[in-house]
Each structure stands twice: as C-alpha cells, then as structure tokens.
Motif scaffolding. Structure first.
Motif, short mmCIF file in Angstrom:
data_model
loop_
_atom_site.label_atom_id
_atom_site.label_comp_id
_atom_site.label_asym_id
_atom_site.label_seq_id
_atom_site.Cartn_x
_atom_site.Cartn_y
_atom_site.Cartn_z
N GLN A 49 35.66 46.50 43.64
CA GLN A 49 36.64 47.42 43.06
C GLN A 49 36.42 47.51 41.56
OE1 GLN A 49 40.76 46.91 44.36
NE2 GLN A 49 41.46 47.22 42.27
N PRO A 50 36.12 48.72 41.04
CA PRO A 50 35.74 48.79 39.62
C PRO A 50 36.89 48.81 38.64
CG PRO A 50 35.55 50.95 40.64
CD PRO A 50 35.92 49.99 41.74
N ASP A 51 38.12 49.15 39.08
CA ASP A 51 39.18 49.41 38.11
C ASP A 51 40.56 49.12 38.69
OD1 ASP A 51 40.45 51.93 39.34
OD2 ASP A 51 38.35 52.49 39.23
N VAL A 52 41.53 48.96 37.78
CA VAL A 52 42.95 48.93 38.12
C VAL A 52 43.71 49.56 36.96
CG1 VAL A 52 45.01 47.53 38.51
CG2 VAL A 52 42.89 46.90 39.63
N LEU A 53 44.55 50.55 37.26
CA LEU A 53 45.47 51.08 36.26
C LEU A 53 46.84 50.46 36.53
CD1 LEU A 53 45.91 53.24 33.92
CD2 LEU A 53 46.97 54.62 35.71
N ARG A 107 51.34 38.15 39.08
CA ARG A 107 51.80 37.56 40.33
C ARG A 107 52.28 38.67 41.28
NH1 ARG A 107 54.08 34.41 36.14
NH2 ARG A 107 56.03 35.60 36.32
N PRO A 108 52.37 38.39 42.59
CA PRO A 108 52.85 39.42 43.53
C PRO A 108 54.21 39.97 43.17
CG PRO A 108 51.82 37.61 44.73
CD PRO A 108 51.89 37.18 43.28
N GLU A 109 55.10 39.13 42.63
CA GLU A 109 56.45 39.61 42.29
C GLU A 109 56.46 40.55 41.09
OE1 GLU A 109 56.22 35.21 40.91
OE2 GLU A 109 55.49 36.46 42.57
N ASP A 110 55.33 40.67 40.37
CA ASP A 110 55.26 41.63 39.27
C ASP A 110 55.04 43.05 39.76
OD1 ASP A 110 55.51 39.78 37.13
OD2 ASP A 110 53.43 39.18 37.39
N GLU A 141 43.78 62.70 48.45
CA GLU A 141 44.60 61.80 49.22
C GLU A 141 45.10 60.66 48.35
OE1 GLU A 141 42.64 60.35 52.66
OE2 GLU A 141 42.35 62.33 53.55
N VAL A 142 46.32 60.21 48.64
CA VAL A 142 46.87 59.02 48.03
C VAL A 142 46.86 57.95 49.12
CG1 VAL A 142 48.88 58.00 46.90
CG2 VAL A 142 48.28 60.39 46.46
N VAL A 143 46.01 56.93 48.94
CA VAL A 143 45.76 55.95 50.01
C VAL A 143 46.25 54.57 49.57
CG1 VAL A 143 44.02 54.91 51.50
CG2 VAL A 143 43.76 57.29 50.73
N PRO A 144 47.24 54.00 50.23
CA PRO A 144 47.75 52.67 49.84
C PRO A 144 46.70 51.58 49.99
CG PRO A 144 49.32 53.81 51.26
CD PRO A 144 48.03 54.59 51.32
N PHE A 145 46.83 50.53 49.15
CA PHE A 145 45.99 49.34 49.28
C PHE A 145 46.83 48.10 49.00
CE2 PHE A 145 45.47 50.56 44.81
CZ PHE A 145 45.62 49.34 44.14
N ASP A 146 46.33 46.94 49.43
CA ASP A 146 47.02 45.68 49.23
C ASP A 146 46.95 45.30 47.75
OD1 ASP A 146 47.99 43.10 49.18
OD2 ASP A 146 46.69 42.35 50.77
N PRO A 147 48.10 45.13 47.08
CA PRO A 147 48.07 44.91 45.63
C PRO A 147 47.86 43.46 45.20
CG PRO A 147 50.33 45.03 46.37
CD PRO A 147 49.47 45.27 47.59
N VAL A 148 47.89 42.50 46.14
CA VAL A 148 47.93 41.10 45.73
C VAL A 148 46.66 40.70 44.97
CG1 VAL A 148 48.03 38.72 46.55
CG2 VAL A 148 49.50 40.46 47.58
N GLY A 149 45.49 40.97 45.55
CA GLY A 149 44.24 40.60 44.88
C GLY A 149 44.05 41.30 43.55
#
Length: 310
Positions: free
Chosen positions: A183-187, A141-144, A125-133
């Motif tokens: 959350q352990p990671d961000v790509l 920044r959010p605009e990035d 599954e590809v599950v969306p999440f809130d990117p701000v944090g």
C-alpha cells in the motif's frame, strides 16, 4: 544536451510565501534526455519536477514528464496546477482553459498567473478497507479511527482514513511497517462539518514521499468519500469543501475543492489553489559523455592442434 537550462520553483496551494507544496518546473525541456531530467529533478530536490515539452496531440496545450528525486512519475496530477500557473506567468501560455498531457492522461486546467484549477471527471468506486494496519503504520491505534476507511480516486486510488482530530498531531510514519509493502499511501483526515474542511496529513512512502504537504489528487478523491459518507449532499449540484494540509511540516496548504453530483452519483471533482513563485534560475548541464569505443584486436593465426588447450 549540454549547456544551461532555465527552471522555476513554485509553491502550490500556498498559504503565503514558502508554504504549500514546492514544485520544480523546467519550461523548455525539449532535448533533455531521461538521464538529464532525472539529474535535474534530484538537483532541484522538490517532491516533483515537471519538464514541459511541445504538445504532440490535437487539443493539448502542453505536454509534461514528471520526475521525483527517485524517478519518473506516470501521473502528473497535482503538479498540473503549479505547471499551468507558472507557464501563464512566464508568458508561455495564455490564461484560461488549458489541457496538459502526461503520458496518456489529459488533465483540464484553468489557470492564471496566480493559481489554477484542476478538474477530474468520470465514475469511480469508493471501496472500504480494514483500517487497523494502515492506522498502525501511521503510529495510531484502532480507537483513533473515526469512520469508514475506503479507497477512491480519479486515476490512482488513494487510501482515505478518517480519524479523530486529536489523533492527527500524534500521527507519525512507521516506515518499517509491513502495510507499506502493498500500500503506497494513507490520507489521514479529520472532518469539520461546520466549515466543510478536512484537516489532513498524507503519508506516501510508496511514492517516495514520507509526508506530502499538499496532494491535489487525494483531495479530489475525498469528495466522493464525503458524499458516500453523508457529510456532503448527494443532491444534484457542485458542493464545496476544503483540505487544510501540511501544518505539521510547517508548509501549510489550502486546497479548495468541489465535488459534482448528478442524481446522487458523483460525476467529477475539482481542486483549486494559489501558486506563488518561489525561486528561479539557470542550471548547468554536464557535457555528454562520449560513447566508449572498443579497440579491435589484431587477428591471430589459427592455433595448430598441438597449441590448443586440452
């Protein structure tokens, strides 16, 4: 176990000598204790060290336990590429289709002395999440943000966060940010449609890696995201894409990938890369510490009522 062991250091997904992601490989780890494996991994100091053990399951060519400098990893995903190529180069296994076992997981790998391809299959599954944090946790920044952030993965789910190209160079890990508590990671990645290449940076403090120069498991996860986002075809076939990672760490890496689609549904993905020998040697292990013995005190006569404390 005491004495000496042989070890290798290889560079996975390398773009030349001393690039890509360094991996320690101990080709014959039979007899090593958990404590010795952990100590060897700390001594080698690579992000991961694979300890090769005899296969115990039919259909498996080799078994591994994988340790980071901080402890054992249950996955052994992208290290399968470097381990397989090293074993073929050393003559321990024949080139061709191999199957690595790490814990309960089996990883099909096709390897030769110069590189390997790791394949992952199965629905996901590809599950969306809130990117701000997560963006803030990477100094952005959010605009990035430039698209839908979502989790995906064949096994561990990675947090995939598309950003504008100019934001990648500005990104910087903020290890104190509260997002890393759950959350352990961000790509982070910026997509170039003309070349089907993602410029990427992987921050993974939850896995003990502030920044990873090459992550094959995350590269596999990106394929389904690209199909869902309409950036790769959803038609039946095997569609190529690449990741360019590790540039900011001066360890540039190239991960060549394919995502497999059947009737608009992702069924699997593969990632390939060059594996170059970096170093080899022998390591001396300490002699085992004898178990402490407890002296038996001589029996004392039972005290009389007058001698017992109140």
């Amino acid at each position: 176990m005491s004495g000496r062991i042989e070890y290798e250091v290889v560079d996975m997904f390398a773009d030349g000598p001393l690039t890509g992601c360094a991996l320690g490989v101990v080709p014959d780890a039979a007899g090593l204790s958990d404590e010795e494996m952990a100590a060897v991994a700390r001594e080698i100091g690579a992000s991961e060290t694979a300890f090769v053990l005899p296969a115990t399951t039919p259909g498996v060519t080799h078994r591994v336990r994988v340790f980071t400098p901080g402890g054992e990893s249950p996955f052994g995903g992208h290290s399968a590429v470097g381990t397989a190529a090293a074993l073929v180069r050393l003559g321990r296994l024949a080139a061709g289709q191999l199957v690595q076992q790490c814990g309960e997981r089996r990883q099909p790998v096709e390897a030769d002395p110069d590189g390997a391809t790791l394949t992952a299959t199965g629905p996901l599954e590809v599950v969306p999440f809130d990117p701000v944090g997560p963006a803030e946790a990477c100094g952005l920044r959010p605009e990035d943000v430039d698209g839908t952030a979502a989790t995906a993965g064949f096994g561990p789910a990675f947090h995939l966060l598309p950003v504008r190209p100019q934001a990648l160079a500005r990104a910087a890990l903020r290890p104190e940010h509260p997002v890393w508590r759950g959350q352990p990671d961000v790509l982070l990645f910026a997509w170039d449609a003309a070349t089907r290449t993602a410029r990427a940076r992987m921050f993974a403090p939850g896995y003990g890696m502030p920044e990873d120069p090459a992550c094959a498991s995350a590269a596999l996860a990106l394929g389904p995201w690209l199909v869902r986002a309409g950036l790769l075809p959803a038609t039946t076939g095997s569609h190529p894409y690449r990741l360019r990672q590790g540039v900011e760490l001066r360890r540039p890496a190239i991960l060549a990938c394919h995502v497999d689609v059947v009737d608009s549904r992702v069924t699997g993905a593969s990632v390939s890369g060059a594996v170059l020998p970096g170093a080899s040697g022998r390591m001396t292990l300490p002699a085992p510490t004898p178990a402490p013995t407890t002296a038996t005190a001589p029996a004392q006569p039972e005290p009389t009522p007058e001698e017992r404390p109140c």
